[in-house]
Design a protein around this motif. Structure first.
Motif, PDB file in Angstrom:
ATOM      1  N   ALA A 268      -2.957  10.182   4.790  1.00 49.75           N
ATOM      2  CA  ALA A 268      -4.065   9.604   3.781  1.00 49.75           C
ATOM      3  C   ALA A 268      -4.255   8.183   3.842  1.00 49.75           C
ATOM      4  CB  ALA A 268      -3.899  10.408   2.475  1.00 49.75           C
ATOM      5  N   ILE A 269      -2.998   7.537   3.820  1.00 49.91           N
ATOM      6  CA  ILE A 269      -3.398   6.133   3.615  1.00 49.91           C
ATOM      7  C   ILE A 269      -3.241   5.237   4.766  1.00 49.91           C
ATOM      8  CG2 ILE A 269      -2.264   4.141   2.280  1.00 49.91           C
ATOM      9  CD1 ILE A 269      -3.242   6.040   0.527  1.00 49.91           C
TER      10      ILE A 269
ATOM     11  N   ASP B 151       4.161   1.351  -0.891  1.00 48.97           N
ATOM     12  CA  ASP B 151       4.879   1.362  -2.154  1.00 48.97           C
ATOM     13  C   ASP B 151       4.006   2.131  -3.231  1.00 48.97           C
ATOM     14  OD1 ASP B 151       7.158   0.345  -1.006  1.00 48.97           O
ATOM     15  OD2 ASP B 151       6.539  -1.483  -1.483  1.00 48.97           O
ATOM     16  N   ALA B 152       2.658   1.637  -3.066  1.00 47.10           N
ATOM     17  CA  ALA B 152       1.534   2.125  -4.269  1.00 47.10           C
ATOM     18  C   ALA B 152       1.702   3.607  -4.046  1.00 47.10           C
ATOM     19  CB  ALA B 152       0.504   1.537  -4.181  1.00 47.10           C
ATOM     20  N   ALA B 153       1.281   4.101  -3.013  1.00 50.73           N
ATOM     21  CA  ALA B 153       1.027   5.716  -2.552  1.00 50.73           C
ATOM     22  C   ALA B 153       2.458   6.278  -3.061  1.00 50.73           C
ATOM     23  CB  ALA B 153       0.904   5.779  -1.185  1.00 50.73           C
ATOM     24  N   ARG B 154       3.576   5.443  -2.790  1.00 45.71           N
ATOM     25  CA  ARG B 154       4.905   6.044  -3.371  1.00 45.71           C
ATOM     26  C   ARG B 154       5.098   6.288  -4.679  1.00 45.71           C
ATOM     27  NH1 ARG B 154       7.940   3.068   1.040  1.00 45.71           N
ATOM     28  NH2 ARG B 154       7.172   4.550   2.675  1.00 45.71           N
ATOM     29  N   MET B 155       4.695   5.332  -5.494  1.00 49.88           N
ATOM     30  CA  MET B 155       4.587   5.307  -6.996  1.00 49.88           C
ATOM     31  C   MET B 155       3.731   6.554  -7.219  1.00 49.88           C
ATOM     32  SD  MET B 155       6.826   3.210  -8.145  1.00 49.88           S
ATOM     33  CE  MET B 155       6.365   3.102  -9.823  1.00 49.88           C
ATOM     34  N   ASP B 156       2.656   6.696  -6.354  1.00 40.92           N
ATOM     35  CA  ASP B 156       1.381   7.700  -7.045  1.00 40.92           C
ATOM     36  C   ASP B 156       2.210   9.078  -6.608  1.00 40.92           C
ATOM     37  OD1 ASP B 156      -0.458   6.411  -8.222  1.00 40.92           O
ATOM     38  OD2 ASP B 156      -1.589   5.838  -6.456  1.00 40.92           O
ATOM     39  N   GLY B 157       3.408   9.226  -5.991  1.00 36.19           N
ATOM     40  CA  GLY B 157       3.902  10.494  -5.824  1.00 36.19           C
ATOM     41  C   GLY B 157       3.642  11.382  -4.319  1.00 36.19           C
ATOM     42  N   ALA B 158       3.093  10.256  -3.466  1.00 37.39           N
ATOM     43  CA  ALA B 158       2.506  11.009  -1.933  1.00 37.39           C
ATOM     44  C   ALA B 158       3.989  11.174  -1.103  1.00 37.39           C
ATOM     45  CB  ALA B 158       1.677   9.889  -1.283  1.00 37.39           C
TER      46      ALA B 158
ATOM     47  N   ARG C 101       2.055  12.590   3.698  1.00 36.97           N
ATOM     48  CA  ARG C 101       0.788  12.022   3.226  1.00 36.97           C
ATOM     49  C   ARG C 101       0.571  10.806   3.114  1.00 36.97           C
ATOM     50  NH1 ARG C 101      -2.756  15.007  -0.528  1.00 36.97           N
ATOM     51  NH2 ARG C 101      -1.436  16.646  -0.793  1.00 36.97           N
TER      52      ARG C 101
ATOM     53  N   LEU D 182       0.707  -1.267  -0.058  1.00 35.42           N
ATOM     54  CA  LEU D 182       0.124   0.066  -0.041  1.00 35.42           C
ATOM     55  C   LEU D 182       0.790   1.216  -0.150  1.00 35.42           C
ATOM     56  CD1 LEU D 182      -2.953  -0.592   2.427  1.00 35.42           C
ATOM     57  CD2 LEU D 182      -2.966  -0.225   0.114  1.00 35.42           C
TER      58      LEU D 182
END
Lengths: 272, 356
Positions: free
Chosen positions: A182-183, A167-174, A178, A165
């Motif tokens: 947010a996550i 990692d996904a947010a990191r890829m999304d640029g968070a 954040r 999760l």
């Protein structure tokens, strides 16, 4: 065996419920009795229309002021415990750094410490800091006692959340902040509720530390304030029990309101 | 546009070396599949490309820009995770909007991109749902949609089919192939399944124990495997391997028999591994004759063909593709012959392919 294992467990659980509920029920019933009635017939049903004790709690003490003090002290302590505890737990659970385990162990060591034994050094410390007879004295101590369990609960919980999760947010640029806000925070909420309840009850009910650190009537918390009715020569038990009933009420309501959050399986659907 | 260049990539976790120097050049618009057994380092390599883990040594260039120090979100790369990693507290729309908003796109652009992704992946009826209300295949499509909304130059897929049931797999596989063509970017796909690799890839990277064993088209890998690992890994059932000794024009397996193939490897190496795929052999019943002696273990009937598993001198079973009319009972002696042009040769000492 007609009952079987399940029957036996049921009996034990019912017995346990009675043992747990009896003091509360007796407290509520005694709140409507006079001193004499409490000693003559402690288990009889009272006349619930006789609210004289409740009125006396209201009029003869600063009940509202004590209630507000309890709210302020408990509320700020819990807020600080949750904010600091969540951040510490997130760092300990997710970032690899030298000494992370040592810090976690240090937090856990706090669980083993009987803080009341340290009351004299604490008193000296608070005196030197000029915090005697202030709410800060209580809040600092409660935060310190609440953090170990909170960090313990939340670290375990955050470790159980899927890494992907973040990692996904990191890829999304968070940003890291954040991701946490947010996550992770919405996912950690059930564990935070558990940590909050775990801490609210002892802090709300605490009698010992206010007794040591608070002298002004203006700053007294509920359990401390209610001792007005515990005199040296006689105690008005009926009024005391009414006060206790009123004081337990907010916690019971909170408990019921938050219990739904426990079962909120927020992570369902995050991973397959 | 995405050309990748990996130059001497190494990765260590503390004292453990996971990747030992990966060199790879990927062209624009290629669909590249990393394939290898679990624990070979293929997912690690993907995470290095994504920027989720730092590269220990070596350089990663994307379109002539050095990426080693650049944050994952600034590489123009999107990734679909094995577990999908959908944000469980957001609905499908918000899941897709999260990354797009963080890119600083304005509201209209975010909406347009989500609408486009939703149309491509047929997600329109699901936009209001939470991940837990979706089936596995739907979650998978949302995860891909979330990646597409960012309009990446390079799309990374980490074992995207492993959580789907068998019936959905081939369907989603086709879907991914279609999307790859439609988006027109470069795609890297990680799997441990050689069938997925063969069917999807423009080129396959076979990885084993942190090294690239071979990099080539599916046809190259199947027809000219570079070494015994690739030969065993690609193709199902597996290639049969037999230790033989070269004696002039003949290959002799002591105690089993000998063959005289039409083409022999160059060089003078005597100790050779002979590899033949199931469709490169025939068998004749009976103990006598030319070829290798073997006995039948069991037969797999598949309708249009049958795989006969035989054992040579008590060795591990090897499979021979036969016609569906084949009827052989267990323990029957047979003779195995190698068809012309179907033999692969490997060095017994290095495992490398010997040129013919």
């Amino acid at each position: 065996m007609a009952l079987g294992r399940d029957g036996l467990i049921q009996i034990i659980l019912i017995g346990n419920s009675i043992v747990m509920l009896a003091p509360i029920i007796i407290m509520v019933m005694s709140a409507f009795k006079t001193n004499a009635q409490i000693f003559q017939s402690p288990f009889s049903l009272p006349d619930f229309t006789k609210v004289g004790n409740l009125v006396r709690v209201w009029t003869e003490t600063d009940f509202i002021r004590y209630l507000m003090n309890s709210f302020i002290v408990t509320g700020s302590s819990i807020a600080l415990i949750l904010v600091l505890g969540t951040m510490a737990a997130y760092a300990l659970a997710r970032y690899e750094f030298r000494g992370a385990n040592l810090i976690l162990l240090f937090f856990l060591a706090g669980l083993t410490l009987p803080l009341k034994l340290a009351v004299i050094p604490l008193f000296i410390q608070m005196r030197d800091l000029g915090l005697l007879d202030t709410r800060f004295a209580l809040i600092f101590i409660y935060v310190a006692t609440g953090l170990p369990t909170t960090v313990f609960i939340l670290t375990g919980f955050i470790r159980s959340l899927p890494n992907e999760l973040e990692d996904a947010a990191r890829m999304d640029g968070a940003s890291e902040a954040r991701i946490m806000w947010a996550i992770m925070l919405p996912l950690v909420r059930p564990a935070m509720v558990i940590a909050a309840i775990q801490n609210i009850v002892p802090i709300w009910n605490d009698f010992f530390f206010p007794l040591i650190f608070i002298q002004s009537n203006d700053l007294k918390t509920l359990p401390q304030g209610l001792t007005t009715f515990m005199g040296e020569f006689g105690t008005d038990w009926g009024v005391l029990f009414s006060g206790l009933t009123l004081s337990a009420l907010p916690v019971i309501i909170l408990y019921i309101a938050l219990s739904r959050q426990f079962v909120n399986g927020m992570t369902a659907g995050a991973i397959k | 546009m995405a050309r990748l260049s990996l130059r001497g990539i190494k990765k260590s976790f503390k004292a453990v070396d996971v990747l030992h120097g990966i060199d790879l050049e990927v062209n624009d618009r290629e669909l590249i599949v990393f394939v290898g057994p679990s624990g070979c380092g293929k997912s690690t390599l993907l995470r290095l490309i994504a920027g989720l883990d730092p590269i220990t040594e070596g350089e990663f260039w994307l379109n002539d820009r050095l990426m080693n120090q650049i944050a994952p979100s600034r590489r123009g790369i999107a990734m679909v995770f094995q577990s999908y990693a959908l944000y469980p507290h957001m609905n499908v729309y918000e899941n897709m909007a999260f990354g797009a908003r963080l890119m600083g796109l304005d509201k209209a652009e975010v909406e347009a991109r989500i609408a486009e992704a939703a149309r491509m992946l047929r997600l329109e009826p699901l936009l209001e749902r939470k991940p837990r209300e979706l089936s596995g295949g739907q979650r998978q499509r949302v995860a891909i949609g979330r990646a597409l909304v960012r309009k990446p130059q390079l799309l990374l897929l980490d074992e995207p089919l492993s959580n789907l049931d068998a019936a959905l797999r081939s369907e989603v596989r086709l879907e991914i192939a279609r999307l790859h063509r439609e988006i027109g970017g470069t795609t890297i796909y990680v799997t441990h399944d050689q069938v997925e690799a063969m069917t999807l890839a423009d080129r396959i990277v076979v990885i084993n124990a942190g090294r690239i064993e071979q990099f080539g088209t599916p046809r190259e890998l199947y027809e000219t495997p570079a070494n015994t690992f690739v030969a065993n890994f690609i193709g199902s059932p597996r290639m049969a391997m037999l230790e033989v000794e070269r004696q002039g024009e003949r290959l002799v397996a002591p105690g089993i028999g000998e063959v005289a193939p039409d083409r022999l490897p160059q060089g003078t190496e005597k100790d050779i591994l002979l590899g033949v795929r199931p469709d490169g052999m025939t068998l004749t019943p009976g103990a006598d004759g030319t070829g290798f002696a073997a006995s039948v273990v069991y037969t797999e009937y598949l309708g249009d063909s049958a795989f006969v598993y035989v054992s040579m001198a008590g060795g591990p079973p090897i499979s021979v593709r036969c016609g569906p009319e084949t009827h052989l009972s267990p323990d029957m002696p047979v003779r195995i012959h190698v068809l012309p042009g179907k033999a692969h040769y490997f060095s017994r000492s290095t495992g490398q392919r010997l040129a013919i």
